[in-house]
Design a protein around this motif. Structure first.
Motif, PDB file in Angstrom:
ATOM      1  N   THR A  41       0.840  -1.204   0.000  1.00 19.92           N
ATOM      2  CA  THR A  41       0.000   0.000   0.000  1.00 19.92           C
ATOM      3  C   THR A  41       0.869   1.246   0.000  1.00 19.92           C
ATOM      4  O   THR A  41       1.863   1.301   0.736  1.00 19.92           O
ATOM      5  CB  THR A  41      -0.883   0.011   1.260  1.00 19.92           C
ATOM      6  OG1 THR A  41      -1.588  -1.214   1.338  1.00 19.92           O
ATOM      7  CG2 THR A  41      -1.863   1.170   1.236  1.00 19.92           C
ATOM      8  N   THR A  47       8.072   7.857  -1.927  1.00 21.86           N
ATOM      9  CA  THR A  47       8.640   6.692  -1.266  1.00 21.86           C
ATOM     10  C   THR A  47      10.158   6.819  -1.232  1.00 21.86           C
ATOM     11  O   THR A  47      10.733   7.821  -1.661  1.00 21.86           O
ATOM     12  CB  THR A  47       8.198   5.408  -2.012  1.00 21.86           C
ATOM     13  OG1 THR A  47       8.554   4.268  -1.223  1.00 21.86           O
ATOM     14  CG2 THR A  47       8.844   5.293  -3.400  1.00 21.86           C
ATOM     15  N   ASP A  48      10.797   5.777  -0.730  1.00 20.37           N
ATOM     16  CA  ASP A  48      12.245   5.660  -0.798  1.00 20.37           C
ATOM     17  C   ASP A  48      12.549   4.959  -2.127  1.00 20.37           C
ATOM     18  O   ASP A  48      12.171   3.802  -2.330  1.00 20.37           O
ATOM     19  CB  ASP A  48      12.721   4.828   0.402  1.00 20.37           C
ATOM     20  CG  ASP A  48      14.228   4.733   0.478  1.00 20.37           C
ATOM     21  OD1 ASP A  48      14.889   4.737  -0.586  1.00 20.37           O
ATOM     22  OD2 ASP A  48      14.751   4.619   1.602  1.00 20.37           O
ATOM     23  N   SER A  80      14.106   1.557  -2.169  1.00 18.25           N
ATOM     24  CA  SER A  80      13.378   0.464  -1.507  1.00 18.25           C
ATOM     25  C   SER A  80      13.183  -0.696  -2.486  1.00 18.25           C
ATOM     26  O   SER A  80      13.522  -0.604  -3.672  1.00 18.25           O
ATOM     27  CB  SER A  80      12.007   0.966  -1.054  1.00 18.25           C
ATOM     28  OG  SER A  80      11.234   1.325  -2.200  1.00 18.25           O
ATOM     29  N   ARG A  81      12.559  -1.732  -1.990  1.00 17.10           N
ATOM     30  CA  ARG A  81      12.268  -2.884  -2.864  1.00 17.10           C
ATOM     31  C   ARG A  81      11.432  -2.449  -4.071  1.00 17.10           C
ATOM     32  O   ARG A  81      11.716  -2.818  -5.220  1.00 17.10           O
ATOM     33  CB  ARG A  81      11.524  -3.942  -2.043  1.00 17.10           C
ATOM     34  CG  ARG A  81      11.252  -5.206  -2.806  1.00 17.10           C
ATOM     35  CD  ARG A  81      10.528  -6.203  -1.918  1.00 17.10           C
ATOM     36  NE  ARG A  81      10.375  -7.476  -2.590  1.00 17.10           N
ATOM     37  CZ  ARG A  81       9.293  -8.256  -2.490  1.00 17.10           C
ATOM     38  NH1 ARG A  81       8.274  -7.883  -1.734  1.00 17.10           N
ATOM     39  NH2 ARG A  81       9.228  -9.400  -3.120  1.00 17.10           N
ATOM     40  N   LYS A  82      10.391  -1.645  -3.813  1.00 15.64           N
ATOM     41  CA  LYS A  82       9.542  -1.188  -4.926  1.00 15.64           C
ATOM     42  C   LYS A  82      10.310  -0.277  -5.869  1.00 15.64           C
ATOM     43  O   LYS A  82      10.126  -0.303  -7.078  1.00 15.64           O
ATOM     44  CB  LYS A  82       8.272  -0.492  -4.386  1.00 15.64           C
ATOM     45  CG  LYS A  82       8.518   0.899  -3.819  1.00 15.64           C
ATOM     46  CD  LYS A  82       7.281   1.567  -3.288  1.00 15.64           C
ATOM     47  CE  LYS A  82       7.011   1.293  -1.841  1.00 15.64           C
ATOM     48  NZ  LYS A  82       8.135   1.484  -0.891  1.00 15.64           N
ATOM     49  N   GLN A 129      14.585   2.308   3.588  1.00 15.46           N
ATOM     50  CA  GLN A 129      13.407   1.445   3.476  1.00 15.46           C
ATOM     51  C   GLN A 129      13.701   0.126   2.770  1.00 15.46           C
ATOM     52  O   GLN A 129      14.386   0.105   1.742  1.00 15.46           O
ATOM     53  CB  GLN A 129      12.313   2.192   2.719  1.00 15.46           C
ATOM     54  CG  GLN A 129      10.940   1.572   2.859  1.00 15.46           C
ATOM     55  CD  GLN A 129       9.882   2.391   2.143  1.00 15.46           C
ATOM     56  OE1 GLN A 129      10.008   2.687   0.972  1.00 15.46           O
ATOM     57  NE2 GLN A 129       8.838   2.755   2.851  1.00 15.46           N
TER      58      GLN A 129
END
Ligand code: FMN
Length: 219
Positions: free
Chosen positions: A65, A80-81, A84-86, A143
């Motif tokens: 989310t 976001t970061d 990060s993974r996403k 993240q």
């Protein structure tokens, strides 16, 4: 309820609202904004929360989310970061889905589009609008990377709070910023009685600045 199977066997018949070609806006962003306003007015919890689906470097899909922070003709923006993974997934496959799960309204919107990072000025503008505590946390947390313990994270936060006391500027880490999803498919789903739901899909060629087409899908 004590038996989890009771939750699995519930059957809700969705309401009497409908979504028809005659009533839908000609532009999916306009229609989305109308439904978003309605979701907020009708007390959907976190109406701007959406499930972001991405494809990892290894081809494995993942979802989580995030909050929608901007929407207009240029696309749907979240922050976001980016390491990060996403963020790593989007660097490898710059394409994503955004799913808005407005269950209490018997509605769902799914946006699919090409993804690009927003420019630094836009990320800065949003970063500096965030509360001090969120900026400290965004700086402290790399993240999606493992960390030994919660205490380690809290120590990093305490150090940063000394370095940047309340009221001072916490600079935006380079790895933190926004992504914009430029849609080429937007599906509006309205639950109807006896599972005869309405599904209207806007689509256009990815990357092209062409007018939207609309079609109805079987439920
Ligand atoms: C309601 C809600 C809102 C969230 N909003 C964001 C957000 O706007 N940005 C973000 O990076 N993570 C947000 N998160 C956390 C993400 O779901 C996720 O845990 C985090 O981004 C790490 O995901 P990743 O490891 O797949 O990159 C939110 C979580 C929830 C439940």
């Amino acid at each position: 309820m004590t038996d989890p199977r009771d939750a699995l066997s519930r059957h809700t018949d969705y309401g009497a609202e409908r979504l028809e070609e005659a009533g839908i806006a000609a532009d999916p962003v306009v229609q989305f904004e109308a439904w978003l306003v309605e979701a907020a007015d009708r007390d959907v919890y976190e109406p701007n929360a959406m499930v972001l689906g991405t494809i990892g470097e290894d081809g494995v899909p993942s979802s989580r989310t995030v909050l929608l922070r901007g929407v207009d003709d240029t696309g749907f923006v979240f922050y976001t970061d980016q390491s990060s993974r996403k963020g790593r997934a989007l660097a490898a496959h710059p394409i994503a889905t955004l799913l808005f799960p407005w269950y209490s309204l018997h509605r769902q919107v799914i946006v699919t589009g090409e993804v690009a990072p927003v420019d630094d000025a836009e990320s800065d503008a949003y970063w500096y609008s965030r509360p001090h505590g969120s900026r400290v946390a965004g700086t402290a947390s790399e993240q999606s990377r493992p960390i030994g313990s919660r205490v380690d994270l809290e120590e990093r936060v305490a150090q940063l709070e000394q370095q940047y006391p309340e009221g001072s500027d916490v600079p935006r880490p380079e790895r933190w910023g926004g992504f914009r999803v430029r849609p080429f498919r937007v599906e509006f789903w309205q639950g109807r009685t006896s599972r005869l739901h309405d599904r209207l899909v806007f689509f256009r060629t990815p990357g092209a600045d062409e007018p939207w087409s609309l079609e109805r899908l079987q439920p």
